[in-house]
Write a protein that holds these residues in place. Sequence first.
Motif, PDB file in Angstrom:
ATOM      1  N   LEU A   1      -6.115  -8.587   6.837  1.00  0.00           N
ATOM      2  CA  LEU A   1      -5.554  -7.243   6.917  1.00  0.00           C
ATOM      3  C   LEU A   1      -5.233  -6.661   5.538  1.00  0.00           C
ATOM      4  N   PRO A   2      -4.498  -7.362   4.668  1.00  0.00           N
ATOM      5  CA  PRO A   2      -4.228  -6.801   3.346  1.00  0.00           C
ATOM      6  C   PRO A   2      -5.485  -6.570   2.514  1.00  0.00           C
ATOM      7  N   ASP A   3      -6.435  -7.514   2.592  1.00  0.00           N
ATOM      8  CA  ASP A   3      -7.659  -7.359   1.812  1.00  0.00           C
ATOM      9  C   ASP A   3      -8.444  -6.134   2.277  1.00  0.00           C
ATOM     10  N   MET A   4      -8.493  -5.910   3.589  1.00  0.00           N
ATOM     11  CA  MET A   4      -9.211  -4.746   4.097  1.00  0.00           C
ATOM     12  C   MET A   4      -8.480  -3.447   3.770  1.00  0.00           C
ATOM     13  N   ILE A   5      -7.174  -3.466   3.786  1.00  0.00           N
ATOM     14  CA  ILE A   5      -6.419  -2.264   3.378  1.00  0.00           C
ATOM     15  C   ILE A   5      -6.769  -1.899   1.939  1.00  0.00           C
TER      16      ILE A   5
ATOM     17  N   SER B   1       6.241  -4.467   7.569  1.00  0.00           N
ATOM     18  CA  SER B   1       6.575  -4.014   6.221  1.00  0.00           C
ATOM     19  C   SER B   1       5.632  -4.729   5.262  1.00  0.00           C
ATOM     20  N   PRO B   2       5.428  -4.217   4.039  1.00  0.00           N
ATOM     21  CA  PRO B   2       4.518  -4.897   3.108  1.00  0.00           C
ATOM     22  C   PRO B   2       4.871  -6.363   2.877  1.00  0.00           C
ATOM     23  N   GLY B   3       6.166  -6.656   2.769  1.00  0.00           N
ATOM     24  CA  GLY B   3       6.571  -8.030   2.505  1.00  0.00           C
ATOM     25  C   GLY B   3       6.226  -8.999   3.613  1.00  0.00           C
ATOM     26  N   LYS B   4       5.974  -8.473   4.800  1.00  0.00           N
ATOM     27  CA  LYS B   4       5.653  -9.326   5.940  1.00  0.00           C
ATOM     28  C   LYS B   4       4.222  -9.830   5.893  1.00  0.00           C
ATOM     29  N   ILE B   5       3.322  -9.056   5.255  1.00  0.00           N
ATOM     30  CA  ILE B   5       1.912  -9.454   5.282  1.00  0.00           C
ATOM     31  C   ILE B   5       1.269  -9.557   3.898  1.00  0.00           C
ATOM     32  N   LEU B   6       1.869  -8.980   2.868  1.00  0.00           N
ATOM     33  CA  LEU B   6       1.260  -9.029   1.537  1.00  0.00           C
ATOM     34  C   LEU B   6       1.746 -10.275   0.800  1.00  0.00           C
ATOM     35  N   LYS B   7       1.002 -11.358   0.929  1.00  0.00           N
ATOM     36  CA  LYS B   7       1.385 -12.621   0.294  1.00  0.00           C
ATOM     37  C   LYS B   7       0.672 -12.838  -1.040  1.00  0.00           C
ATOM     38  N   ASP B   8      -0.304 -12.001  -1.340  1.00  0.00           N
ATOM     39  CA  ASP B   8      -1.059 -12.076  -2.590  1.00  0.00           C
ATOM     40  C   ASP B   8      -0.259 -11.370  -3.684  1.00  0.00           C
TER      41      ASP B   8
ATOM     42  N   VAL C   1       2.781   0.768  -2.465  1.00  0.00           N
ATOM     43  CA  VAL C   1       2.037  -0.471  -2.715  1.00  0.00           C
ATOM     44  C   VAL C   1       1.013  -0.181  -3.797  1.00  0.00           C
ATOM     45  N   GLU C   2       0.945  -1.039  -4.815  1.00  0.00           N
ATOM     46  CA  GLU C   2       0.033  -0.815  -5.937  1.00  0.00           C
ATOM     47  C   GLU C   2      -0.803  -2.069  -6.199  1.00  0.00           C
ATOM     48  N   LYS C   3      -2.074  -1.825  -6.524  1.00  0.00           N
ATOM     49  CA  LYS C   3      -2.970  -2.904  -6.933  1.00  0.00           C
ATOM     50  C   LYS C   3      -4.155  -2.281  -7.658  1.00  0.00           C
ATOM     51  N   ASP C   4      -4.480  -2.809  -8.832  1.00  0.00           N
ATOM     52  CA  ASP C   4      -5.645  -2.361  -9.603  1.00  0.00           C
ATOM     53  C   ASP C   4      -5.673  -0.834  -9.782  1.00  0.00           C
TER      54      ASP C   4
ATOM     55  N   TYR D   1       4.796  -4.058  -4.509  1.00  0.00           N
ATOM     56  CA  TYR D   1       5.316  -3.034  -3.606  1.00  0.00           C
ATOM     57  C   TYR D   1       6.789  -2.753  -3.917  1.00  0.00           C
ATOM     58  N   THR D   2       7.137  -1.495  -3.722  1.00  0.00           N
ATOM     59  CA  THR D   2       8.483  -1.028  -4.003  1.00  0.00           C
ATOM     60  C   THR D   2       8.984  -0.233  -2.810  1.00  0.00           C
ATOM     61  N   GLU D   3      10.162  -0.570  -2.321  1.00  0.00           N
ATOM     62  CA  GLU D   3      10.750   0.238  -1.255  1.00  0.00           C
ATOM     63  C   GLU D   3      11.292   1.528  -1.861  1.00  0.00           C
ATOM     64  N   LEU D   4      10.890   2.640  -1.286  1.00  0.00           N
ATOM     65  CA  LEU D   4      11.268   3.949  -1.818  1.00  0.00           C
ATOM     66  C   LEU D   4      12.363   4.630  -1.012  1.00  0.00           C
ATOM     67  N   GLY D   5      12.428   4.336   0.276  1.00  0.00           N
ATOM     68  CA  GLY D   5      13.420   4.997   1.101  1.00  0.00           C
ATOM     69  C   GLY D   5      13.474   4.380   2.483  1.00  0.00           C
ATOM     70  N   SER D   6      14.584   4.627   3.186  1.00  0.00           N
ATOM     71  CA  SER D   6      14.710   4.113   4.545  1.00  0.00           C
ATOM     72  C   SER D   6      15.740   4.923   5.316  1.00  0.00           C
ATOM     73  N   GLN D   7      15.525   4.962   6.620  1.00  0.00           N
ATOM     74  CA  GLN D   7      16.495   5.501   7.556  1.00  0.00           C
ATOM     75  C   GLN D   7      16.698   4.444   8.640  1.00  0.00           C
ATOM     76  N   SER D   8      17.348   4.804   9.722  1.00  0.00           N
ATOM     77  CA  SER D   8      17.713   3.805  10.733  1.00  0.00           C
ATOM     78  C   SER D   8      16.512   3.050  11.289  1.00  0.00           C
ATOM     79  N   TYR D   9      15.392   3.756  11.520  1.00  0.00           N
ATOM     80  CA  TYR D   9      14.264   3.141  12.215  1.00  0.00           C
ATOM     81  C   TYR D   9      12.977   3.162  11.406  1.00  0.00           C
ATOM     82  N   CYS D  10      13.047   3.442  10.122  1.00  0.00           N
ATOM     83  CA  CYS D  10      11.819   3.534   9.340  1.00  0.00           C
ATOM     84  C   CYS D  10      12.085   3.184   7.882  1.00  0.00           C
ATOM     85  N   GLN D  11      11.009   2.806   7.191  1.00  0.00           N
ATOM     86  CA  GLN D  11      11.061   2.501   5.761  1.00  0.00           C
ATOM     87  C   GLN D  11       9.797   3.014   5.097  1.00  0.00           C
TER      88      GLN D  11
END
Length: 271
Positions: free
Chosen positions: A253-257, A43-50, A69-72, A55-65
């Motif tokens: 990883l986040p910087d390359m994304i 999830s974004p919160g797991k790797i986006l430490k900058d 994610v916004e920047k610049d 990031y905003t969670e928009l939706g989720s079901q049992s096995y997905c979210q």
Amino acid sequence: MTDRLKAILDNLHKYNMEGLANINFGLTDDVVYDALVVAPSYSPGKILKDNSFRYTELGSQSYCQGFLVEKDGLKIAWIKTAAGGCNMLDYLLICGELRFRKLIFAGAVGALKEEFDVGDVCTPSFSVAGTLANTYLKESIKDYVPFERVYPDRDYVAKVRKLAAENGYSIKEASVFCTDSIAMEYTHLDEIRSFDTDLIEMETSTFYAIAEIMDIPAVALLVVSDNSATGVPLVGRSEEIQRKYEYSRCQILPDMIYRIANMEKELLIIS
């Protein structure tokens, strides 16, 4: 949208309502996203430490979210899915209802050879489909090709690797075996090594097959998490090795994304 993708979605919608990407992820076709990130375990919160990322969670079901994610000024759709080629097949295909400019896979990968260290960032030169999921993308499921190779757009991958190098990162090209089972891969490890692939994970053969159907520029970014050849485990790493893994996962990883989502401007600045 390619004719093949349209046919797949039309058949899906005959028996299911439209807007499945919105129902599962909260994402909408009203927005043209700069990139779609598909991450089976992140999830974004797991790797986006900058903190420059929002990031905003928009939706989720049992096995997905689903997240935005916004920047610049960039808008990046992000879907966290369950692991495995079959889940990649279902969750990524319904995102064919959306509009996005690039497709990025973000995940972990095990190494099968000694020359790969935990924390190395890799991208597939090709992926061997040791999974049945890819068969369902064919015109007939009877056209099953055991262990077929699935290739990315090598020119596009070269551009991503050049972008990484210009920013001080090394992305290794390496071959990947895609498995249906983590628990059972160790029982078949000698057979898997006979394919002479470098790495092992679960989804990239399906990811690249769908990317071709979508006709979207796509790249997989894989962080080495363990190595069966050197005995570095997936669970129970030393603190030093864990730091290397976390640096690649949470910095490179986040910087390359971000840079891939903004690639046209990045390459213009480099040139």
